[in-house]
Design an enzyme around this catalytic site. Structure first.
Site, short mmCIF file in Angstrom:
data_model
loop_
_atom_site.label_atom_id
_atom_site.label_comp_id
_atom_site.label_asym_id
_atom_site.label_seq_id
_atom_site.Cartn_x
_atom_site.Cartn_y
_atom_site.Cartn_z
N GLU A 182 8.94 17.31 14.31
CA GLU A 182 9.45 17.18 12.95
C GLU A 182 8.70 18.13 12.01
O GLU A 182 7.48 18.11 11.97
CB GLU A 182 9.26 15.73 12.48
N LYS A 233 0.86 -1.19 0.00
CA LYS A 233 0.00 0.00 0.00
C LYS A 233 0.91 1.25 0.00
O LYS A 233 1.51 1.61 1.00
CB LYS A 233 -0.89 -0.01 1.27
N GLU A 278 9.56 2.42 10.80
CA GLU A 278 10.58 3.49 10.73
C GLU A 278 9.83 4.80 10.66
O GLU A 278 9.01 5.01 9.77
CB GLU A 278 11.47 3.30 9.50
N CYS A 291 13.58 11.85 6.20
CA CYS A 291 13.49 11.51 7.63
C CYS A 291 14.82 11.73 8.30
O CYS A 291 14.89 11.98 9.50
CB CYS A 291 13.04 10.07 7.78
P1 NAD Z 1 2.37 9.25 7.02
O1 NAD Z 1 2.63 8.66 8.36
O2 NAD Z 1 1.34 10.28 6.90
O3 NAD Z 1 1.95 8.07 6.00
C1 NAD Z 1 2.78 6.95 5.76
C2 NAD Z 1 1.93 5.84 5.17
O4 NAD Z 1 1.02 5.37 6.18
C3 NAD Z 1 1.07 6.26 3.99
O5 NAD Z 1 1.02 5.24 3.04
C4 NAD Z 1 -0.29 6.46 4.64
O6 NAD Z 1 -1.38 6.32 3.75
C5 NAD Z 1 -0.29 5.34 5.66
N1 NAD Z 1 -1.25 5.48 6.76
C6 NAD Z 1 -1.84 6.60 7.22
N2 NAD Z 1 -2.70 6.31 8.24
C7 NAD Z 1 -2.63 4.97 8.43
C8 NAD Z 1 -3.25 4.07 9.34
N3 NAD Z 1 -4.12 4.49 10.25
N4 NAD Z 1 -2.94 2.76 9.26
C9 NAD Z 1 -2.03 2.31 8.36
N5 NAD Z 1 -1.42 3.12 7.47
C10 NAD Z 1 -1.69 4.44 7.50
O7 NAD Z 1 3.77 9.75 6.47
P2 NAD Z 1 4.08 10.55 5.12
O8 NAD Z 1 3.57 11.94 5.25
O9 NAD Z 1 3.67 9.75 3.94
O10 NAD Z 1 5.69 10.56 5.13
C11 NAD Z 1 6.45 11.45 5.86
C12 NAD Z 1 6.89 10.84 7.18
O11 NAD Z 1 7.63 9.63 6.92
C13 NAD Z 1 7.85 11.72 7.96
O12 NAD Z 1 7.48 11.70 9.32
C14 NAD Z 1 9.21 11.05 7.77
O13 NAD Z 1 10.13 11.30 8.79
C15 NAD Z 1 8.81 9.62 7.71
N6 NAD Z 1 9.85 8.82 7.06
C16 NAD Z 1 10.62 7.99 7.84
C17 NAD Z 1 11.64 7.25 7.26
C18 NAD Z 1 12.47 6.31 8.08
O14 NAD Z 1 13.03 5.39 7.52
N7 NAD Z 1 12.58 6.51 9.38
C19 NAD Z 1 11.88 7.35 5.89
C20 NAD Z 1 11.08 8.21 5.13
C21 NAD Z 1 10.06 8.94 5.72
#
Ligand code: NAD
Length: 481
Positions: free
Chosen positions: A380, A173, A248, A282
């Site tokens: 963040e 997904k 992550e 991130c």
């Molecule tokens: P997000 O948490 O909004 O979404 C991530 C994913 O989770 C998306 O596919 C989203 O649709 C899904 N999601 C949302 N609600 C959900 C739920 N209730 N249950 C299951 N899945 C759900 O993050 P984003 O805005 O897409 O990405 C940015 C974030 O990702 C930042 O906080 C960044 O730091 C983090 N990030 C972390 C790493 C790492 O390896 N630590 C790498 C890249 C990005």
């Protein structure tokens, strides 16, 4: 050209009822594509397809798995210019960085093709006479993969490739605003020889499609990358469903600059770490912790470097900082800048920028005169925003660096090997960088954080097997001859 992306379930591309447009953040008049907004029943069908396909793939030979990943790697590499352009168009990463991300996906696929062949085990003598103990690794089963938008091909690849290499079936997904890269990766892998149902793709919202994966009885493991609050809810939902979970999450990554550092190197390291990829990493350096003796020279030089970065369309060769990914993220970046000013900091840059196309262009910002307690240093931002915290010495810098709920990446610029080694040992982060940006990692070594940034085993490198395989211990008594 606008594409209509579809789900892939049991080897068939399918339309779904709802559709969401995906806009180019450099040019909001350019609709890159539309993707389905799937419902829970669609997820359940994809999971059933994965359940049915899992035993066959678990019994495939290491060579079959390696061949699929190798074939996919070759296609991704051959098409990197075209895919890099599409990535830049859909996510807004400048074309050079976007193409490098695609090349990285090819490298990841190649690495995990090798891992499939390196599947090994151990034979250990038993404490019981005549008995041997075999320790082997087996697939986990059906793995749900949930990814963010900021590395739309690299992150899905570093989850899907090890899942397949270790013989698991996958339901993927992707993030809502990067459907194109998800389509390309899944299309390439499925044409590379995967049996139907081994890799399924379901588009849609996190609270529907993502949640349906984390509370499914038939999913054995979920690997998530995204924000801290969503990650926490994914971990609790998956754990309550009894599945293995890896998350992550975000970062508030410190970069220490000591008086003995090379000013030129420190400015380059911080400019890269804070502003490349529009700060939407991130691992971005968001807290620059700078010793008093170099502070003023550093701020002056970094401000000049930042001001010289061209903000613009991701497909223009001279662009250094591309657009912010969407309106919601742009509002978030600006909100944090205004909170920082309200709390007494000085904001340099951070203005909206107009270009010939309608896009989410924001000038990079340096927030000076901050303390570690300010909101901009606690939460963040995820944009082209870094703040400077002035400190007296290394000991104070280390305390400030570690004073955060996050622990993803941390860096230091110093000429002292002794201090660098001390920092590598006592920094509370999963990854430590010495005289190098906090962001930008190799593809063949472990990746991941500590504290609030991560949950579960590390990703990437051979360490990925800890999540994507299960260890079995078999006691073999050969019996009488
Ligand atoms: P997000 O948490 O909004 O979404 C991530 C994913 O989770 C998306 O596919 C989203 O649709 C899904 N999601 C949302 N609600 C959900 C739920 N209730 N249950 C299951 N899945 C759900 O993050 P984003 O805005 O897409 O990405 C940015 C974030 O990702 C930042 O906080 C960044 O730091 C983090 N990030 C972390 C790493 C790492 O390896 N630590 C790498 C890249 C990005």
């Amino acid at each position: 050209m606008s594409m209509r992306y579809r789900n892939l379930i049991d080897g068939r591309w399918e339309d779904a009822d709802g559709e969401a447009p995906n806009l180019n953040p450099s040019d909001l008049d350019d609709v890159v594509g539309t993707a389905p907004t799937s419902d829970r029943a669609t997820v359940d069908r994809a999971v059933s397809a994965a359940v049915a396909a899992a035993p066959g793939w678990a019994d495939s030979t290491p060579e079959q798995r390696a061949t699929v990943l190798d074939t996919a790697s070759a296609e991704v590499r051959a098409r990197r210019a075209e895919l890099g352009t599409l990535l830049a168009r859909e996510e807004g990463k400048p074309i050079g960085e976007a193409t490098a991300e695609v090349a990285r996906a090819a490298n990841l696929l190649q690495f995990f093709a090798g891992e499939a062949l390196r599947t090994g085990g151990e034979i250990v003598p038993s404490v019981r006479p005549g008995m041997t103990v075999e320790i082997t690794r087996e697939p986990v089963g059906v793995v749900g993969i949930i990814t963010p938008w900021n590395f739309p091909i690299a992150i899905p690849t570093w989850k899907i490739a090890p899942a397949l290499a270790w013989g698991n079936a996958v339901v993927f997904k992707p993030a809502e605003n990067t459907p194109a890269m998800a389509h390309e990766l899944v299309d390439i892998l499925s044409r590379a020889g995967l049996p139907a149902g081994v890799l399924n793709l379901v588009y849609g919202g996190g609270s529907v499609v993502g949640a349906a994966l984390t509370d499914s009885d038939a999913v054995d493991a979920v690997s998530f990358t995204g924000s801290l609050p969503v990650g926490r809810s994914v971990v609790s939902s998956a754990a309550a469903s009894g599945m293995r979970v890896q998350a992550e999450m975000g970062g508030k990554n410190p970069m220490i600059v000591l008086d003995d550092a090379s000013l030129e190197l420190a400015v380059e390291v911080c400019a890269n770490g804070a502003y490349f990829s529009t700060g939407q990493r991130c691992t971005a350096s968001s807290r620059l912790i700078v010793q008093r003796g170099i502070h003023d020279r550093f701020v002056e030089a970094l401000t000049a470097r930042m001001r010289g970065m061209r903000v613009g369309h991701a497909l223009h060769e001279d662009t250094v900082v591309g657009p912010v990914v969407d309106e919601r993220q742009l509002e978030q970046d600006r909100r944090y800048l205004s909170i920082a000013a309200d709390e007494g900091a000085t904001v340099i840059g951070g203005e909206l920028v107009e270009r010939e196309t309608r896009g989410h262009f924001l000038a990079p910002a340096l927030v000076v005169g901050t303390t570690n307690g300010m909101t901009v240093n606690r939460e963040e931002v995820f944009g082209p925003v870094a703040s400077v915290i002035e400190v007296d010495d290394y000991d104070e810098a280390l305390l400030v660096a570690n004073d955060t709920e996050f622990g993803l990446s941390a860096g230091i610029c110093t000429a002292s090997l002794a201090v660098a080694k001390h920092f590598a040992r006592y920094s509370q982060a999963g990854m430590v960088m010495v005289n190098a940006p906090t962001a930008g990692v190799d593809y063949h070594v472990p990746f991941g954080g500590s504290k609030g940034s991560s949950y579960g085993p590390k990703e990437q490198g051979s360490y990925a097997r800890e999540f994507y395989s299960s260890v079995k211990t078999a006691y073999i008594n050969p019996g009488p001859r």
